[in-house]
Motif scaffolding. Structure first.
Motif, mmCIF file in Angstrom:
data_model
loop_
_atom_site.group_PDB
_atom_site.id
_atom_site.type_symbol
_atom_site.label_atom_id
_atom_site.label_comp_id
_atom_site.label_asym_id
_atom_site.label_seq_id
_atom_site.Cartn_x
_atom_site.Cartn_y
_atom_site.Cartn_z
ATOM 1 N N MET A 334 0.834 -1.175 -0.037
ATOM 2 C CA MET A 334 -0.064 -0.015 0.024
ATOM 3 C C MET A 334 0.917 1.315 0.049
ATOM 4 S SD MET A 334 -2.883 1.743 0.092
ATOM 5 C CE MET A 334 -4.176 0.468 0.214
ATOM 6 N N ASP A 335 0.650 2.125 -0.929
ATOM 7 C CA ASP A 335 1.386 3.216 -1.160
ATOM 8 C C ASP A 335 0.521 4.439 -1.192
ATOM 9 O OD1 ASP A 335 3.464 5.205 -1.526
ATOM 10 O OD2 ASP A 335 3.939 4.464 -3.599
ATOM 11 N N TRP A 336 0.059 4.950 -0.238
ATOM 12 C CA TRP A 336 -1.045 6.020 -0.461
ATOM 13 C C TRP A 336 -0.221 7.424 0.158
ATOM 14 C CZ3 TRP A 336 -6.914 5.428 0.846
ATOM 15 C CH2 TRP A 336 -7.549 6.576 1.004
ATOM 16 N N SER A 337 -0.357 8.382 -0.904
ATOM 17 C CA SER A 337 0.324 9.642 -0.367
ATOM 18 C C SER A 337 -0.722 10.816 -0.690
ATOM 19 C CB SER A 337 1.493 9.940 -1.256
ATOM 20 O OG SER A 337 1.228 10.214 -2.662
ATOM 21 N N GLU A 338 -0.278 12.004 -0.437
ATOM 22 C CA GLU A 338 -1.260 13.197 -0.558
ATOM 23 C C GLU A 338 -1.877 13.312 -2.155
ATOM 24 O OE1 GLU A 338 -0.168 17.036 0.666
ATOM 25 O OE2 GLU A 338 1.351 16.323 2.207
ATOM 26 N N ASP A 339 -1.045 12.736 -3.070
ATOM 27 C CA ASP A 339 -1.554 12.960 -4.562
ATOM 28 C C ASP A 339 -1.972 11.747 -5.246
ATOM 29 O OD1 ASP A 339 0.799 12.234 -4.958
ATOM 30 O OD2 ASP A 339 1.337 13.943 -5.913
ATOM 31 N N HIS A 340 -1.641 10.391 -4.845
ATOM 32 C CA HIS A 340 -2.074 9.499 -5.364
ATOM 33 C C HIS A 340 -2.184 8.250 -4.332
ATOM 34 C CE1 HIS A 340 2.226 8.101 -4.549
ATOM 35 N NE2 HIS A 340 1.712 6.857 -4.983
ATOM 36 N N LEU A 341 -2.729 7.273 -4.859
ATOM 37 C CA LEU A 341 -2.947 5.902 -4.245
ATOM 38 C C LEU A 341 -2.384 4.772 -4.957
ATOM 39 C CD1 LEU A 341 -4.513 3.919 -2.321
ATOM 40 C CD2 LEU A 341 -6.239 3.945 -3.886
ATOM 41 N N ARG A 342 -1.734 3.937 -4.627
ATOM 42 C CA ARG A 342 -1.202 2.717 -5.348
ATOM 43 C C ARG A 342 -1.008 1.766 -4.268
ATOM 44 N NH1 ARG A 342 3.926 0.137 -5.612
ATOM 45 N NH2 ARG A 342 4.274 -0.965 -7.589
ATOM 46 N N PHE A 343 -1.742 0.639 -4.875
ATOM 47 C CA PHE A 343 -1.472 -0.720 -4.225
ATOM 48 C C PHE A 343 -1.302 -1.882 -5.180
ATOM 49 C CE2 PHE A 343 -6.108 -0.002 -4.736
ATOM 50 C CZ PHE A 343 -6.778 -1.072 -5.030
ATOM 51 N N VAL A 344 -0.645 -3.338 -4.594
ATOM 52 C CA VAL A 344 -0.546 -4.055 -5.053
ATOM 53 C C VAL A 344 -1.189 -5.564 -4.596
ATOM 54 C CG1 VAL A 344 1.529 -5.508 -6.323
ATOM 55 C CG2 VAL A 344 1.893 -2.986 -6.105
ATOM 56 N N LEU A 345 -1.805 -6.161 -5.579
ATOM 57 C CA LEU A 345 -2.418 -7.423 -4.985
ATOM 58 C C LEU A 345 -1.368 -8.431 -5.388
ATOM 59 C CD1 LEU A 345 -6.235 -6.479 -5.909
ATOM 60 C CD2 LEU A 345 -5.126 -6.185 -3.669
ATOM 61 N N ASP A 346 -1.375 -9.572 -4.714
ATOM 62 C CA ASP A 346 -1.099 -10.744 -4.975
ATOM 63 C C ASP A 346 -2.201 -12.018 -5.209
ATOM 64 O OD1 ASP A 346 -0.332 -13.610 -4.532
ATOM 65 O OD2 ASP A 346 1.857 -12.714 -4.327
ATOM 66 N N ILE A 347 -2.431 -12.299 -6.173
ATOM 67 C CA ILE A 347 -3.507 -13.057 -6.615
ATOM 68 C C ILE A 347 -3.180 -14.453 -6.887
ATOM 69 C CG2 ILE A 347 -5.932 -13.555 -7.727
ATOM 70 C CD1 ILE A 347 -6.232 -10.470 -7.789
ATOM 71 N N ARG A 348 -3.396 -15.833 -6.461
ATOM 72 C CA ARG A 348 -3.157 -16.967 -6.999
ATOM 73 C C ARG A 348 -4.499 -17.669 -7.243
ATOM 74 N NH1 ARG A 348 2.322 -17.730 -4.592
ATOM 75 N NH2 ARG A 348 2.959 -15.526 -4.008
ATOM 76 N N TYR A 349 -4.661 -18.016 -8.547
ATOM 77 C CA TYR A 349 -5.850 -18.600 -9.067
ATOM 78 C C TYR A 349 -5.711 -20.166 -9.213
ATOM 79 C CZ TYR A 349 -3.926 -17.768 -13.687
ATOM 80 O OH TYR A 349 -3.068 -17.682 -14.724
ATOM 81 N N PRO A 350 -6.848 -20.740 -9.440
ATOM 82 C CA PRO A 350 -6.656 -22.383 -9.509
ATOM 83 C C PRO A 350 -6.116 -22.656 -10.873
ATOM 84 C CG PRO A 350 -8.485 -22.030 -8.276
ATOM 85 C CD PRO A 350 -8.023 -20.405 -8.762
ATOM 86 N N VAL A 351 -5.675 -23.881 -10.896
ATOM 87 C CA VAL A 351 -4.881 -24.189 -12.302
ATOM 88 C C VAL A 351 -5.995 -24.563 -13.432
ATOM 89 C CG1 VAL A 351 -3.197 -25.539 -11.133
ATOM 90 C CG2 VAL A 351 -5.372 -26.896 -11.632
#
Length: 466
Positions: A334-351
């Motif tokens: 999570m990288d939320w600052s005064e002028d922007h929001l940025r977040f990164v998801l790790d998603i593991r999906y079934p085969v």
């Protein structure tokens, strides 16, 4: 040579192997692009660890090769390749350690340190298994190649480069997961979501270094809220066991900048249910404050959609299948600052799930919130049938050495097994051992290290003995 005699030879190498694991842990091999240069594409620490390990392999009597700092290989024998793929890079140490994270300290029969079990310990166990076979003079009909990766915890750029320069084994295993054997690995997305902001109270929300780690710390900077009110809210708030929130600085009244620190419990990103995400708990607390409507709507979306379940329930992607189980979702950065929001998801999906089944619903929900969605990395799902000769040979080695029940199963973690057309993950954790990968006080039990070495030695013989 029978199993008992080979095991006795490995017992004789025990002290040397322990010392090697300790020394390897003591090299801080975290990706550091600020120190990257030719021959050290991921930084000086990783280069030092790669060179140290190759020197060890050479001193043990093997042929070694450095592939321009991206990877290394240690070989014995001739013929068709049998691959063993380990990695020397580690995730950042994080907080909450009882032992220095790069000490390799031994306590209660365990070697502690970042990389002890992920993946320096088991990689060196495979190397000493090769050493025992070589010293015993057992003839092989294959070339056994231990491949040393250096970017497994980030983007796998090491393997992309390696495949351009060297022959890839068709068959092999990665000593970087659990026993008895992992025959299926979920697909992995790292997805970045961004949005421009201009908000009055929430000036910073910062947590997480890697998408594939559950954040154990989150820093929040508030503006324009009364210190005494926020302090009382923290006192009254009911945090779960293992989670805390504290006011770092003392303001003098309304309008002061306030800094809050939230602590959770780290875990591997493929097992978010095993951790307590400090970022998500910080967001839930922020809902109790008198923030403005736009801030409240955004926090509400994050807590109910992203934080709506470990398995993607909030984002309508809670898929599951028989071979590999449920999808998992981790808010890793999570990288939320005064002028922007940025977040990164790790998603593991079934085969058995198509990647678009995951991406399309996410894209729709992101657009509804004015978020831009970008794929940072994607590893496709990987599956080797349970009845394959490779799986059979490895499970036999495990059962013969340990006397335990041998079976194949699936995981959400992504290992270098995916690099090989016929690759599986094989050890080192035994059934019932705690999952400490990416956690504070990561360790490998010495007895488990030695046992893994014995299993790997027998596995090599089952697959490559003349």
């Amino acid at each position: 040579m029978d199993i008992e005699n080979l095991n006795q030879r490995i017992d004789g190498l025990k002290d040397e192997m322990i010392n090697a694991v300790q020394s390897c842990i003591q090299i801080k091999s975290v990706r550091d692009m600020d120190s990257a240069l030719p021959g050290a594409p991921f930084g000086l620490g990783i280069r030092e660890c790669l060179e140290w390990t190759l020197n060890l392999g050479q001193s043990l009597g093997f042929t070694v090769k450095n592939i321009d700092g991206y990877a290394g290989q240690i070989e014995m024998g001739t013929g068709e390749l049998l691959g063993i793929l380990g990695h020397l890079d580690v995730v950042p140490e994080g907080d909450g350690w009882s032992f220095p994270p790069y000490s390799g300290e031994i306590a209660d029969g365990k070697i502690y340190g970042r990389g002890a079990v992920d993946d320096k310990g088991p990689t060196l166990a495979a190397l000493f298994a090769m050493k025992a076979i070589k010293d015993a003079g057992i003839p092989l009909h294959k070339k056994v190649r231990l491949i040393l990766g250096t970017d497994e915890e980030s983007g796998w750029a090491d393997m992309d480069y390696y495949k351009q320069k060297e022959e890839i084994p068709v068959q092999g295993f990665a000593p970087d997961a659990e026993f008895p054997l992992i025959h299926a690995e979920k697909g992995i997305f790292h997805l970045e979501l961004t949005k421009q902001l201009s908000l009055p109270h929430l000036k910073q929300i910062q947590g997480g270094d890697r998408a594939n780690v559950v954040p154990d710390t989150c820093r929040v900077v508030l503006n324009g809220l009364a210190q005494d009110v926020v302090s009382q809210k923290l006192t009254d708030y009911s945090f779960p066991e293992g989670v805390s929130g504290d006011l770092e600085n003392e303001g003098s009244g309304t309008g002061e900048t306030l800094i809050l620190i939230f602590k959770g419990v780290g875990a591997h990103g493929s097992l978010p249910q095993n951790g307590k995400n400090a970022v998500l708990h910080a967001l839930q607390f922020l809902q109790t404050l008198a923030i403005n409507e736009e801030e409240a709507q955004l926090i509400q979306w994050l807590t109910t959609k992203v934080g709506g379940g470990f398995y993607g329930e909030g984002l309508n992607i809670a898929f599951a299948d028989e071979p590999s189980g449920r999808l998992s979702l981790n808010l890793g950065i999570m990288d939320w600052s005064e002028d922007h929001l940025r977040f990164v998801l790790d998603i593991r999906y079934p085969v058995t799930i198509n990647q678009d089944q995951v991406l399309i619903p996410l894209q729709e929900q992101a657009e509804a919130m004015g978020l831009q969605l970008k794929t940072l990395s994607h590893q496709k799902a990987h599956h080797v049938p349970k009845d394959s000769p490779l799986v059979g040979a490895l499970l036999k080695a495990y059962a013969d050495v340990t006397g335990l029940e041998a079976y194949a199963f699936a995981i959400g973690g992504g290992t270098y097994a995916k690099v090989l057309p016929q690759g599986v993950a094989f050890g080192p954790l035994l059934p019932g051992e705690p999952e400490v990968i990416h956690c504070a006080d990561e360790y490998i039990a010495i007895d488990s290290l030695v046992l893994a070495c014995k299993v790997y030695a027998q596995a090599i013989l089952n697959l490559a003995r003349a």
